[in-house]
Design a protein around this motif. Sequence first.
Motif, PDB file in Angstrom:
ATOM      1  N   ASN A 180       1.660   8.943  -6.668  1.00  0.00           N
ATOM      2  CA  ASN A 180       1.696  10.315  -6.143  1.00  0.00           C
ATOM      3  C   ASN A 180       0.533  10.630  -5.203  1.00  0.00           C
ATOM      4  O   ASN A 180       0.091  11.780  -5.116  1.00  0.00           O
ATOM      5  CB  ASN A 180       1.700  11.331  -7.300  1.00  0.00           C
ATOM      6  CG  ASN A 180       2.931  11.199  -8.159  1.00  0.00           C
ATOM      7  OD1 ASN A 180       4.033  11.016  -7.650  1.00  0.00           O
ATOM      8  ND2 ASN A 180       2.760  11.261  -9.476  1.00  0.00           N
ATOM      9  N   LEU A 181       0.027   9.623  -4.510  1.00  0.00           N
ATOM     10  CA  LEU A 181      -0.968   9.866  -3.479  1.00  0.00           C
ATOM     11  C   LEU A 181      -0.304  10.463  -2.234  1.00  0.00           C
ATOM     12  O   LEU A 181      -0.971  11.077  -1.408  1.00  0.00           O
ATOM     13  CB  LEU A 181      -1.697   8.569  -3.125  1.00  0.00           C
ATOM     14  CG  LEU A 181      -2.518   7.952  -4.265  1.00  0.00           C
ATOM     15  CD1 LEU A 181      -3.101   6.618  -3.843  1.00  0.00           C
ATOM     16  CD2 LEU A 181      -3.633   8.904  -4.699  1.00  0.00           C
TER      17      LEU A 181
ATOM     18  N   TYR B   5      -2.650  10.484   7.020  1.00  0.00           N
ATOM     19  CA  TYR B   5      -3.857  11.313   7.042  1.00  0.00           C
ATOM     20  C   TYR B   5      -3.509  12.776   7.269  1.00  0.00           C
ATOM     21  O   TYR B   5      -4.004  13.663   6.568  1.00  0.00           O
ATOM     22  CB  TYR B   5      -4.810  10.825   8.129  1.00  0.00           C
ATOM     23  CG  TYR B   5      -5.864  11.846   8.488  1.00  0.00           C
ATOM     24  CD1 TYR B   5      -6.949  12.073   7.639  1.00  0.00           C
ATOM     25  CD2 TYR B   5      -5.750  12.619   9.645  1.00  0.00           C
ATOM     26  CE1 TYR B   5      -7.898  13.037   7.952  1.00  0.00           C
ATOM     27  CE2 TYR B   5      -6.695  13.576   9.956  1.00  0.00           C
ATOM     28  CZ  TYR B   5      -7.767  13.780   9.105  1.00  0.00           C
ATOM     29  OH  TYR B   5      -8.699  14.745   9.401  1.00  0.00           O
ATOM     30  N   MET B   6      -2.649  13.024   8.247  1.00  0.00           N
ATOM     31  CA  MET B   6      -2.339  14.410   8.596  1.00  0.00           C
ATOM     32  C   MET B   6      -1.636  15.132   7.442  1.00  0.00           C
ATOM     33  O   MET B   6      -1.967  16.276   7.104  1.00  0.00           O
ATOM     34  CB  MET B   6      -1.495  14.454   9.861  1.00  0.00           C
ATOM     35  CG  MET B   6      -1.387  15.823  10.469  1.00  0.00           C
ATOM     36  SD  MET B   6      -0.904  15.774  12.205  1.00  0.00           S
ATOM     37  CE  MET B   6      -2.357  15.056  12.955  1.00  0.00           C
ATOM     38  N   ALA B   7      -0.677  14.465   6.811  1.00  0.00           N
ATOM     39  CA  ALA B   7       0.031  15.091   5.695  1.00  0.00           C
ATOM     40  C   ALA B   7      -0.906  15.327   4.509  1.00  0.00           C
ATOM     41  O   ALA B   7      -0.870  16.403   3.879  1.00  0.00           O
ATOM     42  CB  ALA B   7       1.201  14.205   5.266  1.00  0.00           C
ATOM     43  N   ARG B   8      -1.768  14.353   4.219  1.00  0.00           N
ATOM     44  CA  ARG B   8      -2.657  14.472   3.055  1.00  0.00           C
ATOM     45  C   ARG B   8      -3.769  15.487   3.301  1.00  0.00           C
ATOM     46  O   ARG B   8      -4.149  16.234   2.397  1.00  0.00           O
ATOM     47  CB  ARG B   8      -3.238  13.103   2.702  1.00  0.00           C
ATOM     48  CG  ARG B   8      -2.266  12.213   1.948  1.00  0.00           C
ATOM     49  CD  ARG B   8      -2.715  10.750   1.917  1.00  0.00           C
ATOM     50  NE  ARG B   8      -4.063  10.574   1.413  1.00  0.00           N
ATOM     51  CZ  ARG B   8      -4.392  10.597   0.111  1.00  0.00           C
ATOM     52  NH1 ARG B   8      -3.453  10.808  -0.802  1.00  0.00           N
ATOM     53  NH2 ARG B   8      -5.648  10.402  -0.273  1.00  0.00           N
ATOM     54  N   VAL B   9      -4.311  15.522   4.520  1.00  0.00           N
ATOM     55  CA  VAL B   9      -5.418  16.439   4.770  1.00  0.00           C
ATOM     56  C   VAL B   9      -4.932  17.887   4.712  1.00  0.00           C
ATOM     57  O   VAL B   9      -5.657  18.780   4.253  1.00  0.00           O
ATOM     58  CB  VAL B   9      -6.096  16.123   6.120  1.00  0.00           C
ATOM     59  CG1 VAL B   9      -5.323  16.684   7.312  1.00  0.00           C
ATOM     60  CG2 VAL B   9      -7.529  16.612   6.134  1.00  0.00           C
ATOM     61  N   ILE B  10      -3.697  18.139   5.152  1.00  0.00           N
ATOM     62  CA  ILE B  10      -3.138  19.491   5.062  1.00  0.00           C
ATOM     63  C   ILE B  10      -3.028  19.911   3.597  1.00  0.00           C
ATOM     64  O   ILE B  10      -3.370  21.039   3.232  1.00  0.00           O
ATOM     65  CB  ILE B  10      -1.770  19.546   5.762  1.00  0.00           C
ATOM     66  CG1 ILE B  10      -1.949  19.435   7.283  1.00  0.00           C
ATOM     67  CG2 ILE B  10      -1.026  20.840   5.414  1.00  0.00           C
ATOM     68  CD1 ILE B  10      -0.652  19.303   8.044  1.00  0.00           C
TER      69      ILE B  10
ATOM     70  N   LEU C  53       0.832  -1.208   0.000  1.00  0.00           N
ATOM     71  CA  LEU C  53       0.000   0.000   0.000  1.00  0.00           C
ATOM     72  C   LEU C  53       0.864   1.254   0.000  1.00  0.00           C
ATOM     73  O   LEU C  53       0.601   2.209  -0.734  1.00  0.00           O
ATOM     74  CB  LEU C  53      -0.909  -0.029   1.229  1.00  0.00           C
ATOM     75  CG  LEU C  53      -2.022   1.023   1.290  1.00  0.00           C
ATOM     76  CD1 LEU C  53      -2.999   0.846   0.146  1.00  0.00           C
ATOM     77  CD2 LEU C  53      -2.762   0.907   2.629  1.00  0.00           C
ATOM     78  N   GLN C  54       1.928   1.245   0.802  1.00  0.00           N
ATOM     79  CA  GLN C  54       2.828   2.401   0.830  1.00  0.00           C
ATOM     80  C   GLN C  54       3.512   2.601  -0.516  1.00  0.00           C
ATOM     81  O   GLN C  54       3.654   3.735  -0.995  1.00  0.00           O
ATOM     82  CB  GLN C  54       3.873   2.204   1.919  1.00  0.00           C
ATOM     83  CG  GLN C  54       4.804   3.394   2.103  1.00  0.00           C
ATOM     84  CD  GLN C  54       4.080   4.629   2.584  1.00  0.00           C
ATOM     85  OE1 GLN C  54       3.731   4.744   3.739  1.00  0.00           O
ATOM     86  NE2 GLN C  54       3.840   5.579   1.679  1.00  0.00           N
ATOM     87  N   ALA C  55       3.910   1.506  -1.160  1.00  0.00           N
ATOM     88  CA  ALA C  55       4.536   1.605  -2.481  1.00  0.00           C
ATOM     89  C   ALA C  55       3.566   2.178  -3.503  1.00  0.00           C
ATOM     90  O   ALA C  55       3.937   3.005  -4.350  1.00  0.00           O
ATOM     91  CB  ALA C  55       5.035   0.227  -2.913  1.00  0.00           C
TER      92      ALA C  55
END
Length: 292
Positions: A71-72, A128-133, A63-65
């Motif tokens: 580019n998610l 979550y925190m990085a993406r939501v920002i 999933l991380q890969a």
Amino acid sequence: MGRWLRRRVPAALAEFILFTAKQAWACLFGASLLAAIIGTKLFWQSDWPLARYDALFLFALALQAIFLRFNLETWAEARAILIFHLTGTAMEWFKVSAGSWVYPEAAFFKIYGVPLFSGFMYASVGSYMARVIRLFDMQFAPFPPMAVHFGLAICVYVNFFAHHFIWDARYILFAATLVFYVRTRIWFRIGQSWYWMPLPVAAGFSSIFLWLAENIGTLTGTWIYSGQSLTELVSMAKLGSWYLLLYVAFATVTLVDRSPVRYSPVAPARKPPARRSRSARLRSRQACSTPG
């Protein structure tokens, strides 16, 4: 999606739907891992050659890969997530050795009683925190001094260990989050409109969802707290633990990217400037580099 919604439903409802959809998209890593935890509990057989915990570890790696390949997540975000992953794993080793909780199933990828997929649960919070920002173009203003911001995160992290030996300072830390961040607004954008929420309130709401997710983990028997039965809900005290841990995750993300931080209380522009096309940006650069 926003334009389609606004043509068909009232503006306020469209904004709420878009807010919910963006939040769900930001949770993609955690939701996928949670779905894997539930799915493996329902279908995995104990006599299969691959242990359930190992399957979860390999799933999380894949999933991380995928997130990086498509580019998610950016590589900068991945660095912050990795830091939180490692600090979370270190805390897992300590807590399991102290008897706070246990992972009852066998696994090959298991060190000191902790399966390696557990670090990805912390990574999902960082993701979550990085993406939501990024998804909401968030800005945090007015922000406390960085020494205070990182100092509080360090004190919170140390307290997760220290309270096993000395008195628990969580109530002081709760008060500190309010003192330091009570004026800090999280500004976030939906379409062309900006909204805001006090940072401690946002952390409180997020801790509730993390507590609910943790209950899924214990109800599936993936991990079990000391003295807890499989049908018993996780103690409400864990809400406070998640609330404090979110400040550690937030500090980890800002350790890598401080661009959303604003020290003045000035609100963002109500309508952000339109993004110029690549050709327009090239023409502007050429004009600036032309002599005379």
